[in-house]
Design a protein around this motif. Sequence first.
Motif, PDB file in Angstrom:
ATOM      1  N   UNK A 173       0.756  -1.174   0.202  1.00 28.59           N
ATOM      2  CA  UNK A 173       0.031  -0.225   0.064  1.00 28.59           C
ATOM      3  C   UNK A 173       0.954   1.337  -0.087  1.00 28.59           C
ATOM      4  N   UNK A 174       0.799   2.300  -0.996  1.00 32.71           N
ATOM      5  CA  UNK A 174       1.312   3.394  -1.045  1.00 32.71           C
ATOM      6  C   UNK A 174       0.451   4.620  -0.736  1.00 32.71           C
ATOM      7  N   UNK A 175       0.893   5.482   0.128  1.00 38.55           N
ATOM      8  CA  UNK A 175       0.202   6.748   0.072  1.00 38.55           C
ATOM      9  C   UNK A 175       0.894   7.633  -0.836  1.00 38.55           C
ATOM     10  N   UNK A 176       0.218   8.683  -1.280  1.00 44.93           N
ATOM     11  CA  UNK A 176       0.790   9.838  -1.932  1.00 44.93           C
ATOM     12  C   UNK A 176       0.105  11.114  -1.778  1.00 44.93           C
ATOM     13  N   UNK A 177       0.624  12.251  -1.669  1.00 45.17           N
ATOM     14  CA  UNK A 177       0.535  13.582  -1.710  1.00 45.17           C
ATOM     15  C   UNK A 177       0.483  14.339  -2.994  1.00 45.17           C
ATOM     16  N   UNK A 178      -0.084  15.295  -3.115  1.00 44.46           N
ATOM     17  CA  UNK A 178       0.000  16.403  -4.006  1.00 44.46           C
ATOM     18  C   UNK A 178      -0.499  17.798  -3.459  1.00 44.46           C
ATOM     19  N   UNK A 179       0.202  18.966  -4.128  1.00 49.73           N
ATOM     20  CA  UNK A 179      -0.302  20.131  -3.664  1.00 49.73           C
ATOM     21  C   UNK A 179      -1.416  20.480  -4.574  1.00 49.73           C
ATOM     22  N   UNK A 180      -1.993  21.612  -4.223  1.00 49.51           N
ATOM     23  CA  UNK A 180      -2.817  21.918  -5.388  1.00 49.51           C
ATOM     24  C   UNK A 180      -2.556  23.440  -5.952  1.00 49.51           C
TER      25      UNK A 180
END
Lengths: 116, 109
Positions: free
Chosen positions: A89-96
């Motif tokens: 399982x991978x978590x990812x983030x991104x800005x807006x």
Amino acid sequence: DAGITQSPRHKVTETGTPVTLRCHQTENHRYMYWYRQDPGHGLRLIHYSYGVKDTDKGEVSDGYSVSRSKTEDFLLTLESATSSQTSVYFCAISESTGNQPNYGYTFGSGTRLTVV
Amino acid sequence: DQQVKQNSPSLSVQEGRISILNCDYTNSMFDYFLWYKKYPAEGPTFLISISSIKDKNEDGRFTVFLNKSAKHLSLHIVPSQPGDSAVYFCAAGGGKFYFGSGTKLNVKP
């Protein structure tokens, strides 16, 4: 590094038990995602969040729930683990950018979950 | 049904030669396309991207080509190096992204 950590890194659990995986970020990014990686399937989106208490389903959401009570934490819960949920399982983030997430996720190092 | 497909599970090339990794997608509304590189026991790392308004983007040894009419993109690595050996994922979307199943590249010294 973007400051994203996943815990635990490895877990073995029994069928039928609930399991919670944690994703923690220090970047104050608005968008957070949970993916699972399986051979032959690549990365498939489970759930994602576009803000505190704002979440939505992805491609393979059955059997999973999520919660985001703080910007920095995104929790993935397997309500009753099954062997088919054995995966990485991978978590990812991104800005807006405005109201849309910017492209180019940053991924965590992953959690290897084995359901026996 | 998979919206993004990488039909080659593996690719082997000689050091110094060109590596070409291919990716097909189904949704003509996708407006961003990404390539990620993944080493074992690590998360994927962003490599290069292209938006739908372009047909080519270059960054050092890496070039991504987009053919919108064919719904096809490719990643070229020239020259290939042993350190490029990894699994490469393409992704397409805009906001949410859909990933292919990956191509394992092996660059032989």
